[in-house]
Design a protein around this motif. Sequence first.
Motif, PDB file in Angstrom:
ATOM      1  N   ARG A  55      21.377 -17.736   0.684  1.00 53.29           N
ATOM      2  CA  ARG A  55      20.187 -18.030  -0.115  1.00 53.29           C
ATOM      3  C   ARG A  55      20.355 -17.396  -1.487  1.00 53.29           C
ATOM      4  NH1 ARG A  55      20.238 -19.137   4.811  1.00 53.29           N
ATOM      5  NH2 ARG A  55      18.451 -20.025   5.877  1.00 53.29           N
ATOM      6  N   THR A  56      19.553 -17.845  -2.446  1.00 51.66           N
ATOM      7  CA  THR A  56      19.585 -17.268  -3.782  1.00 51.66           C
ATOM      8  C   THR A  56      18.347 -16.397  -3.977  1.00 51.66           C
ATOM      9  OG1 THR A  56      18.315 -18.986  -4.924  1.00 51.66           O
ATOM     10  CG2 THR A  56      20.690 -19.402  -4.597  1.00 51.66           C
ATOM     11  N   ASP A  57      18.239 -15.790  -5.153  1.00 50.98           N
ATOM     12  CA  ASP A  57      17.054 -14.980  -5.457  1.00 50.98           C
ATOM     13  C   ASP A  57      15.787 -15.823  -5.576  1.00 50.98           C
ATOM     14  OD1 ASP A  57      18.502 -12.663  -5.373  1.00 50.98           O
ATOM     15  OD2 ASP A  57      18.617 -12.405  -7.543  1.00 50.98           O
ATOM     16  N   ALA A  58      15.923 -17.138  -5.578  1.00 51.33           N
ATOM     17  CA  ALA A  58      14.757 -18.028  -5.594  1.00 51.33           C
ATOM     18  C   ALA A  58      14.122 -18.157  -4.209  1.00 51.33           C
ATOM     19  CB  ALA A  58      15.159 -19.415  -6.108  1.00 51.33           C
ATOM     20  N   TYR A  59      14.764 -17.611  -3.196  1.00 47.36           N
ATOM     21  CA  TYR A  59      14.278 -17.712  -1.822  1.00 47.36           C
ATOM     22  C   TYR A  59      12.804 -17.298  -1.736  1.00 47.36           C
ATOM     23  CZ  TYR A  59      13.946 -16.782   3.214  1.00 47.36           C
ATOM     24  OH  TYR A  59      13.571 -16.770   4.527  1.00 47.36           O
ATOM     25  N   ALA A  60      12.008 -18.144  -1.111  1.00 50.25           N
ATOM     26  CA  ALA A  60      10.575 -17.875  -0.945  1.00 50.25           C
ATOM     27  C   ALA A  60      10.143 -18.271   0.460  1.00 50.25           C
ATOM     28  CB  ALA A  60       9.757 -18.640  -1.975  1.00 50.25           C
ATOM     29  N   VAL A  61       9.172 -17.548   0.972  1.00 52.34           N
ATOM     30  CA  VAL A  61       8.589 -17.835   2.276  1.00 52.34           C
ATOM     31  C   VAL A  61       7.162 -18.313   2.036  1.00 52.34           C
ATOM     32  CG1 VAL A  61       7.848 -16.844   4.480  1.00 52.34           C
ATOM     33  CG2 VAL A  61      10.013 -16.109   3.437  1.00 52.34           C
ATOM     34  N   ILE A  62       6.819 -19.439   2.645  1.00 52.03           N
ATOM     35  CA  ILE A  62       5.477 -20.004   2.522  1.00 52.03           C
ATOM     36  C   ILE A  62       4.850 -20.024   3.906  1.00 52.03           C
ATOM     37  CG2 ILE A  62       4.120 -22.038   1.880  1.00 52.03           C
ATOM     38  CD1 ILE A  62       6.453 -22.788  -0.019  1.00 52.03           C
ATOM     39  N   GLU A  63       3.762 -19.281   4.063  1.00 47.17           N
ATOM     40  CA  GLU A  63       3.010 -19.272   5.312  1.00 47.17           C
ATOM     41  C   GLU A  63       1.751 -20.105   5.124  1.00 47.17           C
ATOM     42  OE1 GLU A  63       2.102 -15.239   6.374  1.00 47.17           O
ATOM     43  OE2 GLU A  63       4.167 -14.811   6.954  1.00 47.17           O
ATOM     44  N   ILE A  64       1.568 -21.074   5.983  1.00 46.38           N
ATOM     45  CA  ILE A  64       0.396 -21.940   5.932  1.00 46.38           C
ATOM     46  C   ILE A  64      -0.503 -21.539   7.102  1.00 46.38           C
ATOM     47  CG2 ILE A  64      -0.437 -24.323   6.021  1.00 46.38           C
ATOM     48  CD1 ILE A  64       2.537 -25.088   5.236  1.00 46.38           C
ATOM     49  N   ASN A  65      -1.679 -21.024   6.801  1.00 44.43           N
ATOM     50  CA  ASN A  65      -2.654 -20.640   7.818  1.00 44.43           C
ATOM     51  C   ASN A  65      -3.736 -21.705   7.850  1.00 44.43           C
ATOM     52  OD1 ASN A  65      -1.896 -17.715   8.585  1.00 44.43           O
ATOM     53  ND2 ASN A  65      -1.768 -17.761   6.359  1.00 44.43           N
ATOM     54  N   MET A  66      -3.963 -22.294   9.028  1.00 38.99           N
ATOM     55  CA  MET A  66      -4.984 -23.333   9.114  1.00 38.99           C
ATOM     56  C   MET A  66      -5.561 -23.421  10.518  1.00 38.99           C
ATOM     57  SD  MET A  66      -2.658 -26.717   8.636  1.00 38.99           S
ATOM     58  CE  MET A  66      -1.348 -27.154   9.741  1.00 38.99           C
ATOM     59  N   MET A  67      -6.723 -24.060  10.581  1.00 33.84           N
ATOM     60  CA  MET A  67      -7.355 -24.290  11.870  1.00 33.84           C
ATOM     61  C   MET A  67      -6.507 -25.255  12.678  1.00 33.84           C
ATOM     62  SD  MET A  67     -11.466 -24.506  11.438  1.00 33.84           S
ATOM     63  CE  MET A  67     -11.714 -25.000   9.746  1.00 33.84           C
ATOM     64  N   ALA A  68      -6.424 -24.999  13.963  1.00 41.98           N
ATOM     65  CA  ALA A  68      -5.678 -25.871  14.867  1.00 41.98           C
ATOM     66  C   ALA A  68      -6.338 -27.247  14.938  1.00 41.98           C
ATOM     67  CB  ALA A  68      -5.619 -25.242  16.253  1.00 41.98           C
ATOM     68  N   GLY A  69      -5.523 -28.255  15.157  1.00 41.36           N
ATOM     69  CA  GLY A  69      -6.056 -29.599  15.346  1.00 41.36           C
ATOM     70  C   GLY A  69      -5.188 -30.702  14.782  1.00 41.36           C
ATOM     71  N   ARG A  70      -4.263 -30.362  13.883  1.00 44.26           N
ATOM     72  CA  ARG A  70      -3.405 -31.402  13.312  1.00 44.26           C
ATOM     73  C   ARG A  70      -2.329 -31.817  14.307  1.00 44.26           C
ATOM     74  NH1 ARG A  70      -6.059 -27.874   9.696  1.00 44.26           N
ATOM     75  NH2 ARG A  70      -6.672 -29.062   7.877  1.00 44.26           N
ATOM     76  N   LYS A  71      -1.948 -33.089  14.236  1.00 42.04           N
ATOM     77  CA  LYS A  71      -0.901 -33.628  15.098  1.00 42.04           C
ATOM     78  C   LYS A  71       0.454 -33.067  14.674  1.00 42.04           C
ATOM     79  CE  LYS A  71      -3.340 -37.994  15.326  1.00 42.04           C
ATOM     80  NZ  LYS A  71      -3.359 -39.345  14.758  1.00 42.04           N
TER      81      LYS A  71
END
Length: 128
Positions: A55-71
Amino acid sequence: MIVVYGIAENLNPIKAELSDVIQSTMTHVLGLPEDKRAHRFIRMDSSDYYYPSGRTDAYAVIEINMMAGRKVETKKALIKMFFENIEAKLGIKPVDIEITIREQPAHCWGFRGITGDEVKDLKYSVNV
């Protein structure tokens, strides 16, 4: 709510544009209103941010927190569109992005003085 982790020197210059990409993707795939933006950027010192090799220094982690229910198909489409849009708009390769979706039951969310299972006026559907 979205939480993004990255090295401060790399995240600071792009956080506004990344927020726009995140929101437009959430709006397109999940139908969230444009004004339903809840993004948090955790800018870290490079000495505190360890990431996988290749990976490079551009490496990012994205956490998506949401209510359950999506397919499953909806969540997979969201992840794939994030990769596409981030690369197209910011030039960050998919290898430098890690995305996780964290779902909680609606009763575990609290906002506007009530729990998520009590809310009746959402402007979007959770079950998509």
